[in-house]
Each structure stands twice: as structure tokens, then as C-alpha cells.
Design an enzyme around this catalytic site. Sequence first.
Site, mmCIF file in Angstrom:
data_model
loop_
_atom_site.group_PDB
_atom_site.id
_atom_site.type_symbol
_atom_site.label_atom_id
_atom_site.label_comp_id
_atom_site.label_asym_id
_atom_site.label_seq_id
_atom_site.Cartn_x
_atom_site.Cartn_y
_atom_site.Cartn_z
ATOM 1 C CB SER A 86 -46.957 43.321 38.666
ATOM 2 O OG SER A 86 -48.182 42.877 38.161
ATOM 3 C CG LEU A 87 -44.392 47.943 36.077
ATOM 4 C CD1 LEU A 87 -42.938 48.306 35.813
ATOM 5 C CD2 LEU A 87 -45.282 49.112 35.694
ATOM 6 C CD GLU A 115 -38.683 55.911 37.144
ATOM 7 O OE1 GLU A 115 -38.585 54.903 37.868
ATOM 8 O OE2 GLU A 115 -39.551 56.776 37.288
ATOM 9 C CE LYS A 117 -39.453 45.348 35.439
ATOM 10 N NZ LYS A 117 -38.921 44.270 36.209
ATOM 11 C CG ASP A 119 -33.141 41.602 37.748
ATOM 12 O OD1 ASP A 119 -34.255 41.366 38.263
ATOM 13 O OD2 ASP A 119 -32.510 40.773 37.079
ATOM 14 C CD GLU A 172 -36.830 46.091 42.245
ATOM 15 O OE1 GLU A 172 -37.869 46.733 42.529
ATOM 16 O OE2 GLU A 172 -36.836 44.976 41.688
ATOM 17 C CE1 TYR A 224 -37.975 50.625 41.895
ATOM 18 C CE2 TYR A 224 -40.320 51.077 42.127
ATOM 19 C CZ TYR A 224 -39.255 50.189 42.160
ATOM 20 O OH TYR A 224 -39.465 48.869 42.467
ATOM 21 C CE LYS A 311 -38.848 42.052 32.661
ATOM 22 N NZ LYS A 311 -39.604 40.962 32.791
ATOM 23 C CB CYS A 404 -10.373 8.229 27.082
ATOM 24 S SG CYS A 404 -9.638 9.404 28.237
ATOM 25 C CB CYS A 407 -5.973 6.909 28.736
ATOM 26 S SG CYS A 407 -7.652 6.271 28.854
ATOM 27 C CB CYS A 422 -12.505 7.504 30.561
ATOM 28 S SG CYS A 422 -10.994 6.582 30.332
ATOM 29 C CB CYS A 427 -8.112 7.357 32.535
ATOM 30 S SG CYS A 427 -8.033 8.866 31.553
HETATM 31 S S1 IVH Z 1 -42.534 51.260 39.063
HETATM 32 C C1 IVH Z 1 -47.108 49.615 39.428
HETATM 33 N N1 IVH Z 1 -40.013 51.621 38.562
HETATM 34 O O1 IVH Z 1 -40.321 46.060 38.532
HETATM 35 C C2 IVH Z 1 -45.726 49.141 39.554
HETATM 36 N N2 IVH Z 1 -40.707 49.436 39.142
HETATM 37 O O2 IVH Z 1 -42.262 44.308 37.115
HETATM 38 C C3 IVH Z 1 -44.820 50.307 39.624
HETATM 39 N N3 IVH Z 1 -38.889 47.817 39.267
HETATM 40 O O3 IVH Z 1 -42.554 45.410 41.147
HETATM 41 C C4 IVH Z 1 -43.413 49.885 39.633
HETATM 42 N N4 IVH Z 1 -37.275 49.199 38.741
HETATM 43 O O4 IVH Z 1 -40.069 45.676 41.695
HETATM 44 C C5 IVH Z 1 -40.945 50.722 38.904
HETATM 45 N N5 IVH Z 1 -37.801 52.141 38.110
HETATM 46 C C6 IVH Z 1 -38.728 51.252 38.467
HETATM 47 C C7 IVH Z 1 -38.421 49.899 38.722
HETATM 48 C C8 IVH Z 1 -39.448 49.020 39.067
HETATM 49 C C9 IVH Z 1 -37.574 47.947 39.075
HETATM 50 C C10 IVH Z 1 -39.564 46.536 39.609
HETATM 51 C C11 IVH Z 1 -40.517 46.627 40.760
HETATM 52 C C12 IVH Z 1 -41.841 46.171 40.226
HETATM 53 C C13 IVH Z 1 -41.425 45.375 39.041
HETATM 54 C C14 IVH Z 1 -42.530 45.308 38.012
#
Ligand code: IVH
Length: 667
Positions: A86-87, A115, A117, A119, A172, A224, A311, A404, A407, A422, A427
Site C-alpha cells: 500500500s502507500l 500521478e 490517485k 479512486d 485501478e 500505472y 490525499k 407542525c 397544520c 406531528c 395533517c
Molecule cells: S501506485 C506500492 N499509482 O492507491 C503501491 N496507486 O493507497 C503502489 N492507486 O493500492 C501503488 N491510483 O489501489 C499507484 N496512480 C496510482 C494510483 C494508485 C490509485 C491506489 C492503488 C493502491 C492505493 C494505495
Amino acid sequence: MILGDIMDYQAKIKELTEKINQANYEYHTLDKPTMSDYDYDRMLRELIALEEKYPAYKLPDSPTQKVGGIILERFEKVTHQTPMMSLSNVFNESELLAFDRRIAQVIDSYSYISELKIDGLAVNLRYISGKFVQAATRGNGTVGEDITENARTIKSLPLILTEKIDVEVRGEIYMPHKSFNRVNEERLTHNESLFANPRNAAAGTMRQLDTSIVAKRHLDMFCYTLVHAERYVSNQEEALKYLKHLGFKVNPYFHKHTTVQSLIEDIAHYDDLRKTLPYDTDGVVIKINEFNLHEKIGYTAKAPKWATAYKFSPEQAQTKLKDITFQIGRTGVITPVAELEPVFLSGSTISRATLHNEDYITTKDIRIGDIVNIHKAGEIIPEVIGPVLDKRTNQKPFVMIDECPVCHAALLRKEGESDYLCTNPECPGKHMNRLIHFASRVAMDIDTLGEKVVETFHELGFLNSISDIYRLKNHVEELVTIPGFGQKKIEKLVAAIEQSKQQTLDRLIFGLGIKHVGAKVAKILVQNYGSMDDVKAASFDELVNIPEIGEMIATSIITFFSDRNNQKLIDELRAFGLNFSYDKQSTINHAFNGKTFVLTGKLKQFTRTEAAEIIEKLGGKVSESVSNKTDYVLAGSDAGSKLTKAETLGVTILDEATFLREVHGKN
Ligand code: IVH
């Protein structure tokens, strides 16, 4: 058949596959359509027919896979060959600067790639010799779920790459706003719960076992990450370009930065840009561009240290709370509503927002005249978050009304509840909303009796109660003289009202507006009791014995049916001839019970939605696409590729007249 002919068909299949795939790529991946819908549909239909006839020549990247048609039993587990990390997150400029300082401590010279992100939900795609073989969800990062068949329906996912390589690619999957709105509109008409936001909708869709459903939800994806990209290129910028070259859809908004300052400016641009995009984003991903620096900077147990996600704060707006008004719902609950100075927020202008109830306002100390922060709860319903205290001048604390708004009867707040009600059973405000709800699309679906018409008729004294709806036909001569109505409109209205008498019992019960009895509970009630009289006679103990019904719902049902006014209403509706029974038996015995239908073309006597309702009422199921699981295709005029596919698969095809005879059990 002579050999030459077969060769021709093989060549034709290849030619169509290539042409359609190219058109698909231009339309869905490059966003640059080159072929008309007409030509596309015609070619696809021709290809479906040829593949049915000569399945051996169907190519692995055939676009016919994009329409779904496979029904899975479950999702198998997949262990990722390279874990999906994850990030880390940063939420403001100073956190971003701290991130940059940590990098600068170990590296002298580096650049960043920013880039969007996206959703949605992360996916890992595997290709062997350039052929798509597997898609898997992230899961816990080590083990995910196999969603290959669902992913196959995504139009921008390449089934064959431009190079015959073994690769894993990450991206994604998301639901564009347009699809999200359409899906939710459809769910509303079917009384299904709405998806809170596009991400939930995308995730919910990927959990579908029927790939045809996935296909018609129109998901999309951006890629990505190229796993082990360093084998092909030396940095992320080149990796994104290479992904594009391989045939993947890559988000066009990525930028290279050599200073953290330019990165910070870029984030502000992204925050403006994202409001104009047709899909949801929740931040900017910042990655060190050079792959040879990644190992040096290293990893934590969960995330790389060479990347982070900035974020975006969820969209909010500030505006003036001009007034607090009160709305009365069909069950008599009073809801305070914020009347706002109009302000633009997440794609629409907001002038009203919910304040929920008295406690919500007093706990947050929201006052008329305040500048307030608003947002869209679940990205849909505007909500006041709270006052901006710095901007308060001399506003007075809020005091809840005690009568009310319609009424003027006293309001009652029951102990332990947050809502005011009411107390006047007569009413008019309550009645009006009950009437609007009763006639609405989700309840009795009386076509021409919308909110405005109900209000007009009510003001003129024609509609005071639900049963008055069925008395309107006695007033045609007066109604036609109302400006904006006229003979035709009133005749149509009367016909729609008459037709509503046949509406199913669950819709009728839902339409009555019994507190806590939504469409789903209404259906459960009719399935358990079978008739209005039995529902009405149900005891508390019986009701709470039904798994989906708790004490609160049971009490509400008992209270409703013991009210004299409601009893009178039920008697009147019975006298007007409304449908009071739910015929379980006829469903079970009907020839359509358990059968799967696909509807195609234009029908004359009803809409496709109406036909679907009839089928479902008789125990059948309606599906979007034709497969060998389809029992019947109901075909109207101008039926297209579904009909062709049904013919090739030998599925029974019903025209409208035959269908109607079958409905009435006359065949
Ligand atoms: S790179 C090591 N690039 O964000 C993780 N992630 O919170 C590298 N996501 O699990 C992820 N856009 O689902 C990357 N341009 C982007 C992204 C992206 C959305 C999501 C992805 C990841 C999550 C991390």
C-alpha cells in the site's frame, strides 16, 4: 461445405476480430472513436454469428468476450507473485516537505513523477506471451481473489499485448460517473439500495458472479505499475509510456518534477483538475522516478518509502445558512432543512442541505445566519458539517419549533428518539407527502401523478387522502378545466390510476407509507402472508418471528393497522378494487417460473421494464445477455444482436403475442 469456404470464414473471423478490437481500443483506451456505433454493432453481430458456427476459429482476443455471459460459482483465491503493497499518506504541504526531506537525506539527485490517485479498486493483471491470463484483486496484499472473467468484460483491458512478453501490470478499476449515475437510477427503479459512491459501486460490481452484469456496468481502468519494470525501462515515466505502448489505458495526467516546489504547485492544479474529470480521484500519487533509487530508499513492512499519496481533503464548501425550514415526511417526521446561499460543490449547485434533527443542530451549535461548511455525505446528499465559528457575529442559538409547519398541531418527541412527529393524524402536510409517495415510481407507479400534479390537485381540493386518487375519475369535467391539463392529459391520468389497481400487493403496502416498512420489508410481508387481510391481522409475535422483521418494524405495523383512519383507508381501497392478494401459487405453477429471459427490441404493448416485471412476478428471471443458460428471448421489433445470438444458440424466441398468451397460460 468446401474447404475454401471454411478458410474464408476463418479469415473473416480474424478480420472482424482485428477491426473490432482496433475500434474498441480507439474508443475505450484512446478516447478517440473512429467507427460509427452502427458499423460496430453490425460487425460484432456478424462475428458472434460466425463464432457460434465455427467455434474452433474463435480467437483468444475475441471482442465477444467483453459482453459477459459466464456465471461463476465463487471467486478462487490467488497468491500474488509479487505482494501488492500500500502507500503511505500525506495530508498537507508540511507533511509532503517532510517526506521529501527524508528522501534527500539518502539521495542527492532524483526526480518525482506525480500521478492522479484513481479512486477505485486495485487489480493485478497477468499476461503470458502477451496474452491476458489472470486478474486478481489486492485482497490483503498477499492473497487476493481471481476476477479474471469479470475483468475480461472491461473494454479498455487489452486481451493481447503488442509484445509477446510475460508481465504483471497493476492498475485501478473504477466506475465512471456516467455509469455510476445510470446504475443507481436503475437500482432506484428496482427498489434496490443505492451505491454510496463510484468506488463502492466498482467494488460491488467486481464481486458479481454473473459476468453479464459486470459487462453492462461499464467499468473502466487505468494502469500505472509494470511489475519489474526495471527489466524494460529505467524510470516510471518510461514505464507509463511503455504501458501505453503495450496497449494499456494510462491516465494522461502524469508529470515529472525536479523540485518539491514544482510538485506542490502541481498538486494545486490536480485539485482543480479533478473537479472536471468524469471519474473520482482521491489524491495525487508521488513516486521517485528513477528505479535504481528505489532499493536505496527502501520499504517499510507495508509500503515503499520512495512513494506516497497526497490525499485531497474531501470536497467542502462554505456558504451562508440563510434559514432553517422544516419538512414533514409521509410518516409525520419533521426534518430541519438548511436553506443556503447557493454554492457550487462537487459538480452541482447546492441551495438546501439536510440538518437531520434537533440534536444534530444543537450538538454542533449551528445557528441561522452562520457561515457553514457543507459537503456531500456519501458523495450524494448535501449535509451541513458545522458552523465556521470565526465568522460568527451575533447569531442566536437555534430553537426547535414546537408546532407542525403545515397544520400547526403540537409536535411530539418520543423518549429515546431524536425525531419530532406531528400529532395530528389528519395533517394535510403528512397526507400530501403520503400521496406523493403512494403514486411515486417506486411505489404504485402512477405514471402521470407526479409531485407537482398532486400539489395542484391538493390545493384545489381534489386530493386530500390516498383514496381520493381513485375518486378523481368522478371529477373529470372539472379537472380538464385546470390550466395546463386538458382532456387528453386527464384521460391519460385516469387510465394510469385505473391500471394501478392491478399493481402488486407489496408495492401497495409500501405505498401506504407505514413507518419503517420500505420496499424490501413490504415484499417480505406479502411473501409471508399472501394477502392484505393477513398482513393486517398479523400479531406482534408472528411478525417478530420473521427473520428480517424486528420489534421496531413489528410495532410500527401493528400501530398502523390499529389506527381507525388507516382501517377506513384499507376498506376504501378494497372497495375500489385494488389488488389485495399476492398469488404465490400461480407463480409456482406458471411456465415462466425459474426460467431465464432476455428481452430485446421494441415492444408494442408495454415497455421492457414492464415486461420484466411481469416475468419476475411469474417467478422468472431477466438477464441482460444471451447465453446457453437463457430459456427464452422475448423479441420485439428491430431486435439486434441478442436475437441473432439466440437464433444461433437455439434459444426459444417468443414474439409479443406468444408471450402474452403464455403469461395468461393459454398455450
Ligand atoms: S501506485 C506500492 N499509482 O492507491 C503501491 N496507486 O493507497 C503502489 N492507486 O493500492 C501503488 N491510483 O489501489 C499507484 N496512480 C496510482 C494510483 C494508485 C490509485 C491506489 C492503488 C493502491 C492505493 C494505495
